[in-house]
Design a protein around this motif. Structure first.
Motif, mmCIF file in Angstrom:
data_model
loop_
_atom_site.group_PDB
_atom_site.id
_atom_site.type_symbol
_atom_site.label_atom_id
_atom_site.label_comp_id
_atom_site.label_asym_id
_atom_site.label_seq_id
_atom_site.Cartn_x
_atom_site.Cartn_y
_atom_site.Cartn_z
ATOM 1 N N ARG A 1 4.476 53.124 -5.697
ATOM 2 C CA ARG A 1 3.874 53.153 -7.098
ATOM 3 C C ARG A 1 4.452 53.546 -8.454
ATOM 4 N N ARG B 1 15.644 46.819 -23.549
ATOM 5 C CA ARG B 1 15.608 47.180 -25.054
ATOM 6 C C ARG B 1 17.060 47.516 -25.831
ATOM 7 N N ASN C 1 18.943 44.176 -25.816
ATOM 8 C CA ASN C 1 18.449 43.512 -27.789
ATOM 9 C C ASN C 1 18.833 43.644 -28.705
ATOM 10 N N GLN C 2 18.961 45.447 -28.641
ATOM 11 C CA GLN C 2 19.202 46.129 -29.414
ATOM 12 C C GLN C 2 20.664 46.544 -30.326
ATOM 13 N N ARG D 1 14.445 37.444 11.398
ATOM 14 C CA ARG D 1 14.003 35.662 12.243
ATOM 15 C C ARG D 1 13.522 36.034 13.517
ATOM 16 N N ILE E 1 9.358 37.178 12.726
ATOM 17 C CA ILE E 1 8.699 36.133 12.947
ATOM 18 C C ILE E 1 8.376 35.715 14.787
ATOM 19 N N LYS F 1 3.262 38.487 8.929
ATOM 20 C CA LYS F 1 3.935 37.842 8.684
ATOM 21 C C LYS F 1 4.198 37.591 7.353
ATOM 22 N N GLU F 2 3.142 38.253 5.936
ATOM 23 C CA GLU F 2 3.256 38.189 4.901
ATOM 24 C C GLU F 2 3.742 39.121 4.615
ATOM 25 N N GLU G 1 7.579 39.218 5.255
ATOM 26 C CA GLU G 1 8.659 38.529 4.416
ATOM 27 C C GLU G 1 8.797 38.981 2.982
ATOM 28 N N THR H 1 30.559 39.139 -9.383
ATOM 29 C CA THR H 1 30.835 37.827 -9.662
ATOM 30 C C THR H 1 31.263 39.195 -11.165
ATOM 31 N N LEU I 1 34.784 40.429 -10.401
ATOM 32 C CA LEU I 1 35.363 38.876 -10.873
ATOM 33 C C LEU I 1 35.808 38.556 -11.966
ATOM 34 N N LYS I 2 35.042 38.703 -13.059
ATOM 35 C CA LYS I 2 35.104 38.532 -14.143
ATOM 36 C C LYS I 2 36.574 39.118 -14.884
ATOM 37 N N SER J 1 38.767 41.583 -13.891
ATOM 38 C CA SER J 1 39.546 41.609 -13.301
ATOM 39 C C SER J 1 40.777 40.350 -13.807
ATOM 40 N N ASN K 1 33.450 31.960 -13.074
ATOM 41 C CA ASN K 1 34.486 32.656 -13.616
ATOM 42 C C ASN K 1 35.308 33.008 -13.952
ATOM 43 N N GLN K 2 36.907 32.105 -13.594
ATOM 44 C CA GLN K 2 38.032 32.499 -13.763
ATOM 45 C C GLN K 2 38.100 31.475 -14.936
ATOM 46 N N ASP L 1 15.067 25.351 10.734
ATOM 47 C CA ASP L 1 15.116 26.467 11.354
ATOM 48 C C ASP L 1 13.981 26.884 11.840
ATOM 49 N N LEU M 1 12.127 27.625 15.291
ATOM 50 C CA LEU M 1 11.527 28.594 15.233
ATOM 51 C C LEU M 1 10.005 28.605 15.866
ATOM 52 N N TYR M 2 9.242 28.402 15.108
ATOM 53 C CA TYR M 2 7.887 27.799 15.093
ATOM 54 C C TYR M 2 7.546 27.283 17.131
ATOM 55 N N MET N 1 20.230 43.719 -35.955
ATOM 56 C CA MET N 1 20.912 42.722 -36.338
ATOM 57 C C MET N 1 22.047 41.730 -36.226
ATOM 58 N N LYS O 1 -7.187 32.156 0.061
ATOM 59 C CA LYS O 1 -6.160 33.338 -0.267
ATOM 60 C C LYS O 1 -5.352 32.429 -1.034
ATOM 61 N N THR P 1 10.791 40.860 -26.905
ATOM 62 C CA THR P 1 11.448 40.768 -26.886
ATOM 63 C C THR P 1 11.818 40.392 -28.121
ATOM 64 N N LEU Q 1 11.112 41.907 -31.417
ATOM 65 C CA LEU Q 1 12.259 43.616 -30.894
ATOM 66 C C LEU Q 1 13.760 42.494 -31.679
ATOM 67 N N LYS Q 2 14.083 41.882 -30.877
ATOM 68 C CA LYS Q 2 15.761 41.042 -31.353
ATOM 69 C C LYS Q 2 15.668 41.141 -33.118
#
Lengths: 206, 206, 206
Positions: A49, A64, A67-68, A158, A161, A178-179, A182, A200, A203-204, A206, B67-68, B98, B102-103, C1, C178, C200, C203-204
């Motif tokens: 935690r 922060r 945003n500035q 898989r 599960i 299970k939870e 997951e 991504t 790529l942008k 490049s 992106n390009q 699936d 699976l189930y 700004m 639950k 946010t 702040l901006k």
């Protein structure tokens, strides 16, 4: 080709790298927690935690600053997305630890440890890749490997599960396990999302 | 009125239409799978996975191009959102298939077939509408009808959930069926989200 | 700004305030529903559905206006995000009411009422804060307090989950309770998300 104003604000790379480093800590604590006894688990969940709070603070610093600042090293939305996705990795890992303690589950199946090992490897690769955003070099290895790890995590998930539904006959126990499984899969998905965003961005640029 | 540079890159319409076409295939396979036996289901789930990969590739082509390219036929974020939402439709349909395998669930309630029929109709309408983004004409019929279908899906979903809780006494069986039914509802929601985005785009352009 | 064209379109503040006001109504109805008998719950769930539709209409008005206006009082994406997050608060509250009726659950644990009281307080604070977006003054008290409430909701939620797993032995009953408790926690998260967005934005603009 994209328009850009100089100088780039390079601190983002350091902040993203620091954020990713918390994920390595988180994954280590989670791995340790799986093998611990009740008291050990409670102590480690608290440490996780703390790591989650540290990641949260790092994320907020990035937001922060975003945003500035007018000039960012790459697309503002991409930095925002990257920080959020890194934070999501941490949130899922912390949530898994929390559920393990809250649900008082016993020994977890071995495949859960394998899931966490995959997360740990993904965290390491992510932490190593973040500083390379500065030069945008040698990033392909990273996203290819994380995608491979996510596929591995998906297959493990898989199988886990199927195993739970085959072996666990107590429905409440099944619900708990299970939870947890997951939530760990969510963490793997978030690591993949980080890798896809880095792809991504690269790529942008490049 | 929005500023725009010419020429528009019209390939996006073809790519989005191709992506939507995969959804029609996916919904057909899912409908077939419901009525199949164990082996048939496994085979069809693999085919659905192929369709899902094809949709994934189509989505990535769109993202890469986005992106390009500097000039896009309409707002970059809208194309991105549209492709993601179409991809989400497919992901949920594939996930449902699936889980059914699976189930190892048996005969599903009739209302599940009705849910899938609604998805199939939504997929057809979506695939027919995508090419009309080029002219932005005759799109209102599409989004009105998909919203109507989603309402229908929602009512079906609620009835199904009530039916499951009334009729299924084995909690583990209930858990499985409930999850499948919810994932199908997610698919219906994603189709509605696509329709709402198309409405937004049409509004902006008008 | 940040660059800005005048005049600001101030109607957004009124629309957001009206939307937030529906949340106060929603939270009141939900609180009342918890204590009602079967028929009362059904009636109140329908009223909550009406409130949800009203919030939906308010959200769509904001979206429509956003898509047709060039000048907005603050970042277009922020108004969009704020309206969506407010709408999410309502959706979760309505979903909780709906599940309580659909699942035919009996008396809910006291802590569920406490959860709903926290939501009600968050809704009130949110509705009071929206008009202050106009001047951007005295907003910090709001977001600090909503964050505090969300922490409180989170602790309550964890205690509730532990309590359910300790006390409810029927797995199907546990599954129902639950889910209701988690949907209420989603609502609290959405209120926090609204507060974080307001922070946010402030702040901006500062």
């Amino acid at each position: 080709m994209r328009l850009r104003l100089t100088p780039r604000d390079t601190t983002y790379f350091d902040l993203l790298a620091a954020l990713a480093q918390h994920l390595v800590t988180g994954a280590s604590l989670l791995a340790e927690l799986l093998g611990a006894d009740k008291e050990g688990r409670e102590k480690l969940a608290l440490q996780l935690r703390d790591a989650e709070h540290a990641a949260d603070d790092a994320t907020h610093s990035i937001m922060r600053r975003l945003n500035q600042t007018f000039v960012t090293p790459f697309d503002r939305d991409d930095i925002y997305g990257l920080a959020s996705a890194l934070d999501d990795c941490m949130d899922s890992m912390e949530e898994a630890a929390d559920l393990i303690v809250l649900y008082k589950v016993g020994q977890l199946p071995d495949r859960v440890s394998e899931q966490v090992q995959v997360l740990h490897r993904a965290a390491e690769l992510t932490a190593e890749a973040m500083p390379r955003l500065r030069s945008m070099e040698h990033l392909a290895d990273y996203w290819v490997e994380v995608n491979r790890l996510e596929n591995q995590a998906d297959k493990l998930h898989r199988k886990l599960i199927a195993q739970l539904f085959d072996e666990v006959t107590d429905p409440i126990e099944l619900m708990k396990l299970k939870e947890i499984v997951e939530v760990l899969e969510d963490a793997a998905d978030s690591f993949e999302r980080v890798a896809n965003m880095v792809e991504t961005i690269a790529l942008k640029e490049s």
